[in-house]
Scaffold this motif. Structure first.
Motif, PDB file in Angstrom:
ATOM      1  N   GLU A  37     -53.874 -19.087 -35.553  1.00  9.73           N
ATOM      2  CA  GLU A  37     -54.515 -19.551 -34.367  1.00  9.73           C
ATOM      3  C   GLU A  37     -55.065 -20.876 -34.532  1.00  9.73           C
ATOM      4  O   GLU A  37     -54.952 -21.779 -33.734  1.00  9.73           O
ATOM      5  N   THR A  38     -55.729 -21.269 -35.505  1.00  8.80           N
ATOM      6  CA  THR A  38     -56.512 -22.478 -35.970  1.00  8.80           C
ATOM      7  C   THR A  38     -55.145 -23.503 -35.863  1.00  8.80           C
ATOM      8  O   THR A  38     -55.457 -24.759 -35.369  1.00  8.80           O
ATOM      9  N   ILE A  39     -54.011 -23.184 -36.546  1.00  7.71           N
ATOM     10  CA  ILE A  39     -52.851 -24.124 -36.658  1.00  7.71           C
ATOM     11  C   ILE A  39     -52.218 -24.258 -35.293  1.00  7.71           C
ATOM     12  O   ILE A  39     -51.901 -25.667 -35.162  1.00  7.71           O
ATOM     13  N   LYS A  91     -53.921 -24.448 -32.446  1.00 11.40           N
ATOM     14  CA  LYS A  91     -54.674 -25.385 -31.720  1.00 11.40           C
ATOM     15  C   LYS A  91     -54.532 -26.634 -32.167  1.00 11.40           C
ATOM     16  O   LYS A  91     -54.551 -27.801 -31.296  1.00 11.40           O
ATOM     17  N   LEU A  92     -54.383 -26.977 -33.357  1.00 14.52           N
ATOM     18  CA  LEU A  92     -53.876 -28.397 -33.981  1.00 14.52           C
ATOM     19  C   LEU A  92     -52.539 -28.870 -33.554  1.00 14.52           C
ATOM     20  O   LEU A  92     -52.505 -29.828 -32.876  1.00 14.52           O
ATOM     21  N   ILE A  93     -51.640 -27.917 -33.577  1.00 14.73           N
ATOM     22  CA  ILE A  93     -50.297 -28.289 -33.099  1.00 14.73           C
ATOM     23  C   ILE A  93     -50.462 -28.729 -31.524  1.00 14.73           C
ATOM     24  O   ILE A  93     -49.661 -29.796 -31.001  1.00 14.73           O
ATOM     25  N   LYS A  94     -51.161 -27.887 -30.808  1.00 14.71           N
ATOM     26  CA  LYS A  94     -51.350 -28.369 -29.222  1.00 14.71           C
ATOM     27  C   LYS A  94     -51.957 -29.686 -29.136  1.00 14.71           C
ATOM     28  O   LYS A  94     -51.692 -30.380 -28.295  1.00 14.71           O
ATOM     29  N   ASP A  95     -52.869 -29.812 -29.935  1.00 15.29           N
ATOM     30  CA  ASP A  95     -53.786 -31.180 -29.977  1.00 15.29           C
ATOM     31  C   ASP A  95     -52.630 -32.554 -30.195  1.00 15.29           C
ATOM     32  O   ASP A  95     -52.730 -33.566 -29.681  1.00 15.29           O
ATOM     33  N   ILE A  96     -51.811 -32.041 -31.164  1.00 17.72           N
ATOM     34  CA  ILE A  96     -51.152 -33.358 -31.622  1.00 17.72           C
ATOM     35  C   ILE A  96     -50.221 -33.666 -30.506  1.00 17.72           C
ATOM     36  O   ILE A  96     -49.803 -34.953 -30.639  1.00 17.72           O
ATOM     37  N   THR A  97     -49.827 -32.848 -29.413  1.00 16.76           N
ATOM     38  CA  THR A  97     -49.100 -33.396 -28.561  1.00 16.76           C
ATOM     39  C   THR A  97     -49.817 -34.286 -27.589  1.00 16.76           C
ATOM     40  O   THR A  97     -48.999 -34.890 -26.669  1.00 16.76           O
ATOM     41  N   LEU A  98     -50.874 -34.516 -27.569  1.00 13.38           N
ATOM     42  CA  LEU A  98     -51.612 -35.088 -26.953  1.00 13.38           C
ATOM     43  C   LEU A  98     -51.924 -36.834 -27.367  1.00 13.38           C
ATOM     44  O   LEU A  98     -52.155 -36.777 -28.614  1.00 13.38           O
ATOM     45  N   ARG A  99     -51.814 -37.876 -26.600  1.00 18.56           N
ATOM     46  CA  ARG A  99     -51.848 -38.989 -27.066  1.00 18.56           C
ATOM     47  C   ARG A  99     -53.331 -39.243 -27.490  1.00 18.56           C
ATOM     48  O   ARG A  99     -54.394 -38.654 -27.029  1.00 18.56           O
ATOM     49  N   PRO A 100     -53.605 -40.167 -28.366  1.00 17.65           N
ATOM     50  CA  PRO A 100     -54.830 -40.414 -28.792  1.00 17.65           C
ATOM     51  C   PRO A 100     -55.776 -41.174 -27.716  1.00 17.65           C
ATOM     52  O   PRO A 100     -55.145 -41.942 -26.723  1.00 17.65           O
ATOM     53  N   GLN A 101     -57.027 -41.033 -27.397  1.00 14.92           N
ATOM     54  CA  GLN A 101     -57.766 -41.434 -26.412  1.00 14.92           C
ATOM     55  C   GLN A 101     -57.934 -43.082 -26.561  1.00 14.92           C
ATOM     56  O   GLN A 101     -58.130 -43.723 -25.799  1.00 14.92           O
ATOM     57  N   ASN A 102     -58.008 -43.464 -27.866  1.00 15.31           N
ATOM     58  CA  ASN A 102     -58.010 -45.063 -28.166  1.00 15.31           C
ATOM     59  C   ASN A 102     -56.948 -45.551 -27.901  1.00 15.31           C
ATOM     60  O   ASN A 102     -56.800 -46.651 -28.023  1.00 15.31           O
ATOM     61  N   GLY A 103     -55.769 -44.655 -27.722  1.00 14.78           N
ATOM     62  CA  GLY A 103     -54.522 -45.320 -27.407  1.00 14.78           C
ATOM     63  C   GLY A 103     -53.704 -45.981 -28.729  1.00 14.78           C
ATOM     64  O   GLY A 103     -52.405 -46.598 -28.418  1.00 14.78           O
ATOM     65  N   VAL A 104     -54.130 -45.664 -29.801  1.00 19.33           N
ATOM     66  CA  VAL A 104     -53.584 -46.326 -31.067  1.00 19.33           C
ATOM     67  C   VAL A 104     -53.287 -45.462 -32.141  1.00 19.33           C
ATOM     68  O   VAL A 104     -52.041 -45.169 -32.630  1.00 19.33           O
ATOM     69  N   VAL A 105     -54.225 -44.698 -32.487  1.00 22.69           N
ATOM     70  CA  VAL A 105     -54.012 -43.703 -33.526  1.00 22.69           C
ATOM     71  C   VAL A 105     -54.894 -42.481 -33.424  1.00 22.69           C
ATOM     72  O   VAL A 105     -56.035 -42.495 -32.993  1.00 22.69           O
ATOM     73  N   LYS A 106     -54.255 -41.434 -33.996  1.00 20.64           N
ATOM     74  CA  LYS A 106     -55.026 -40.045 -34.206  1.00 20.64           C
ATOM     75  C   LYS A 106     -54.828 -39.540 -35.642  1.00 20.64           C
ATOM     76  O   LYS A 106     -53.657 -39.514 -35.958  1.00 20.64           O
ATOM     77  N   VAL A 107     -55.943 -39.283 -36.052  1.00 21.25           N
ATOM     78  CA  VAL A 107     -55.867 -38.660 -37.480  1.00 21.25           C
ATOM     79  C   VAL A 107     -56.315 -37.356 -37.657  1.00 21.25           C
ATOM     80  O   VAL A 107     -57.233 -36.950 -37.168  1.00 21.25           O
TER      81      VAL A 107
END
Length: 265
Positions: A67-69, A71-87
């Protein structure tokens, strides 16, 4: 300069990394510092808990469930709020259940240009081979106290061995014997020599002593595959010292691996 700093400064980052050392606290600290440098290179300066584009999984040594993974996979589909990079940092990734690791594999294969995933582990061999093969493995040292070791002489002997003079090791056996009581630090020193070789091959300014640099150049023709094999052997031997493996046999194993690395097949 480390390889990671070089990649940040030259916009040459990979999308997935494995950071490995025996110290899990150090691994997490290093991963967070790496993430901060990535964001800073994009002029993004936020504390961890205020940064919506830094996603950390830290189960404090417990199992990382599916379930933890998810949630992470779902989040990865979202673009970064800063518009540049997501770590994303997955700490102690060896604690992922197999189903979670398998679920994450496809995501790792299809990361967007703005996604960077950092796995930390005390043993990368416990990760799925399919995940390992898709990541850049960075072996960290949580103990760099090697000032008491004669790096000039060490690099000179290793360079002679690499270029085919295996007898030089036996002529200098007393040099190796004097570090029996500090075996882990001595292995770290050998590992550092190969780190310097990587710096040279990547044309990174490492500010090393001229004498060491002279010896490193002699070993620069070694392939990256051979470097990986040798550094992996060093890591296994360092762990083996905790189980009282024989120091002399371990050093000979390293020397012959370096000797074979220089052989022209």
């Amino acid at each position: 300069m480390s390889i990671l700093n070089y990649q940040i400064e030259n916009n040459a980052l990979s999308h997935a990394y494995i950071l490995e050392s025996p110290n899990h606290n150090y691994n997490l600290s290093y991963a967070k510092d790496f993430a901060h440098k990535i964001f800073a290179a994009k002029n993004i300066y936020l504390e961890d808990d205020l940064n919506p584009d830094l996603y950390t999984i830290d189960k404090e040594g417990e199992v990382i469930d599916i379930e933890t993974i998810r949630k992470l996979i779902k989040d990865i589909t979202l673009r970064p709020q800063n518009g540049v990079v997501k770590v994303y940092i997955i700490h102690n990734a060896h604690n992922m259940r197999t189903e979670g690791a398998n679920a994450l594999l496809k995501t790792i294969e299809e990361l967007k240009e703005y996604n960077i995933v950092i796995f930390t582990t005390t043993n990368s061999n416990q990760l799925l081979p399919t995940i390992r093969s898709r990541c850049q493995l960075i072996k960290l040292s949580s103990n760099k106290e090697i000032e008491n070791i004669d790096m000039d002489k060490l690099s000179s002997i290793l360079a002679k061995v690499y270029t085919g003079d295996i007898a030089s090791f036996y002529k200098e056996k007393k040099f190796f014997d004097q570090y029996k009581d500090d075996e882990s630090s001595f292995i770290e020193a050998i590992n550092d020599i190969f780190e310097y070789i990587i710096y040279f091959k990547y044309e990174i300014d490492s500010n090393i002593d001229d004498n060491i640099a002279y010896n490193v150049v002699k070993m620069a023709s070694i392939s990256f595959d051979k470097i990986d094999q040798i550094t992996d052997l060093l890591h296994k031997i360092k762990i083996g010292f905790r189980n009282n493996i024989n120091y002399d046999l371990a050093i000979e194993q390293i020397i012959f691996a370096i000797y074979r690395g220089g052989m022209k097949l």
